[in-house]
Design an enzyme around this catalytic site. Structure first.
Site, mmCIF file in Angstrom:
data_model
loop_
_atom_site.group_PDB
_atom_site.id
_atom_site.type_symbol
_atom_site.label_atom_id
_atom_site.label_comp_id
_atom_site.label_asym_id
_atom_site.label_seq_id
_atom_site.Cartn_x
_atom_site.Cartn_y
_atom_site.Cartn_z
ATOM 1 N N SER A 185 0.832 -1.200 0.000
ATOM 2 C CA SER A 185 0.000 0.000 0.000
ATOM 3 C C SER A 185 0.868 1.252 0.000
ATOM 4 O O SER A 185 1.744 1.387 -0.850
ATOM 5 C CB SER A 185 -0.972 -0.046 1.186
ATOM 6 O OG SER A 185 -2.003 0.894 1.025
ATOM 7 N N ASP A 222 -5.278 -3.015 -3.365
ATOM 8 C CA ASP A 222 -4.381 -2.740 -2.235
ATOM 9 C C ASP A 222 -3.795 -4.033 -1.653
ATOM 10 O O ASP A 222 -4.523 -4.928 -1.234
ATOM 11 C CB ASP A 222 -5.175 -2.006 -1.157
ATOM 12 C CG ASP A 222 -4.295 -1.387 -0.090
ATOM 13 O OD1 ASP A 222 -3.285 -1.988 0.273
ATOM 14 O OD2 ASP A 222 -4.644 -0.280 0.379
#
Length: 427
Positions: A114, A260
């Site tokens: 991320s 993500d």
């Protein structure tokens, strides 16, 4: 969106509009078969999703941590960078602060998820790239492109709408250029490794990507793939659209939907299969693991305002804190088994009420400054697994104790009765 006779929005109308405005609807190829070897189109061997076969594990270990001489004195440092959205400013501050203090290790492996994936290339390239790293998190770029006010139209009939589609791509393109990819290739050739993780929604698995292996291929396509993977790894579901990655099986092209990396792996040291492989052994001698968690770990109690943005932000923050404590427990167990000191840094509790999805420059600068100050003052690391000498490691067995909720988790070892009381002379 349609309203019911009473004037309120109807749920049926919401989903009808959502489907009709979905920018990805009907625009993807089928997902590849789950029982076949999958490669990125034009980039073989850049995925590190390792199965449990011993040969596959050995090959992956040779790639990440080659066998080293028992007489050598070189250290083997691993840095894992977590997610945390705007909290990534903390990791940037810590790294810049370590440079300023002259305490920044040379990392053999850098991993990121991320926002940690966005930090990872700059962390991997070292202190010479600190100015670009600092600018990325404190220069106002995120506030301009990723503010909730700018993304607010996406919270109407469609989750993704108009100009909010490519803002993350623009941010990544600002800082990831051909010069960076070429520099990554140079470091990869030295045996260092840069890994990031994405989540494959189709297979519901984490996929680990070797960005250095992509970089050595060179050219515009390598730059394009690196950028796409960094965007995918940081595409928070519900806020940013997923990335469709083209892959191939036996010459046939498919697509995978990636989001993500924190959905499947909030932070990682290496592919999961290697964490449980017993034969890493001397590959990790003189190793040390550093983890930078770009959020506050300890739970905090506060009243959550009844709005879509605040509920999403609070849910995201809660998910992060739970998942990071679990991931740290796994990392602590791995380090204890292999006699690896584990040091953890996380955002101070003074920021416990912050909204990680608010990319305000002032807030991000404050978080950056907190990490920088901790690093320069020598207070940034908490020892999650205590350091051992060579002989202590040989004669003591690991008995993990309970792990606390915050960064103060300690895994201690219990002496074996037959263990010598002193180290031999000359050690």
């Amino acid at each position: 969106m349609e309203k019911d006779p009473a004037g309120s929005f109807s749920l049926q109308g919401f989903f009808r509009d959502w489907k009709s405005n979905d920018p990805l609807r009907g625009k993807r190829l089928p997902t590849p078969p789950s029982d076949r070897q999958v490669e990125a189109v034009g980039f073989p061997r850049v995925r590190l999703t390792v199965d449990q076969a011993d040969d596959a594990l050995r090959q992956a270990a040779d790639r990440l941590a080659p066998m080293r001489s028992l007489l050598g004195r070189d250290e083997f440092n691993i840095l894992a960078l977590s997610g945390g959205a705007a909290g990534g400013a903390y990791g940037a501050g810590v790294l810049a602060g370590l440079t300023q203090a002259g305490r920044r290790p040379d990392f053999a492996i850098v991993t990121g998820v991320s926002t940690g994936a966005l930090i990872a290339p700059l962390a991997f390239l070292g202190s010479a790239w600190d100015a670009r790293l600092t600018d990325a998190y404190t220069g106002g770029h995120a506030a301009e492109l990723l503010s909730l006010r700018r993304l607010a139209p996406a919270l109407g009939p469609s989750l993704f709408k108009g100009e909010s589609l490519d803002v993350l791509d623009v941010l990544v393109e600002t800082f990831v250029d051909q010069e960076m990819v070429e520099a990554i290739a140079v470091e990869h050739a030295k045996g260092r490794r840069l890994l990031i993780a994405t989540t494959n929604l189709d297979s519901q698995r984490a996929v680990v990507w070797d960005l250095g292996e992509i970089a050595v291929k060179g050219g515009p396509e390598a730059l394009k793939l690196v950028r796409s993977l960094l965007v995918a790894s940081s595409s928070v579901p519900g806020i940013f659209p997923p990335k469709l990655i083209e892959v191939e099986v036996d010459g046939q092209v498919f697509q995978e939907m990636h989001v993500d990396g924190g959905v499947a792996a909030p932070l990682f040291l290496m592919p999961d299969a290697l964490l449980h492989w017993r034969n890493l052994g001397t590959r990790l001698r003189r190793g040390r693991v550093h983890v930078i968690v770009n959020t506050v770990l300890d739970p905090s109690t506060q009243s959550t305002p009844p709005g879509v943005a605040s509920i999403m932000a609070r849910s995201f923050e809660t998910m992060l804190r739970f998942s990071y404590r679990q991931a740290l427990s796994l990392a602590a167990g791995f380090c204890a088994r292999h006699n690896l000191p584990l040091s953890v840094a996380s955002i101070p509790n003074t920021f416990e009420s912050m909204n990680l999805l608010k990319f305000e420059t002032g807030l991000m600068r404050s978080i950056y400054d907190a990490g920088f100050e901790q690093a320069t003052s020598g207070t940034v690391w908490s020892n999650a697994v205590e350091e051992q000498s060579l002989w202590r490691g040989l004669f003591r067995r690991q008995v993990p104790q309970a792990v606390s909720a915050g960064t103060g988790l300690i895994v201690r070892d219990e002496p074996v009765d037959a263990a010598p009381q002193q180290s031999p002379q000359g050690v």
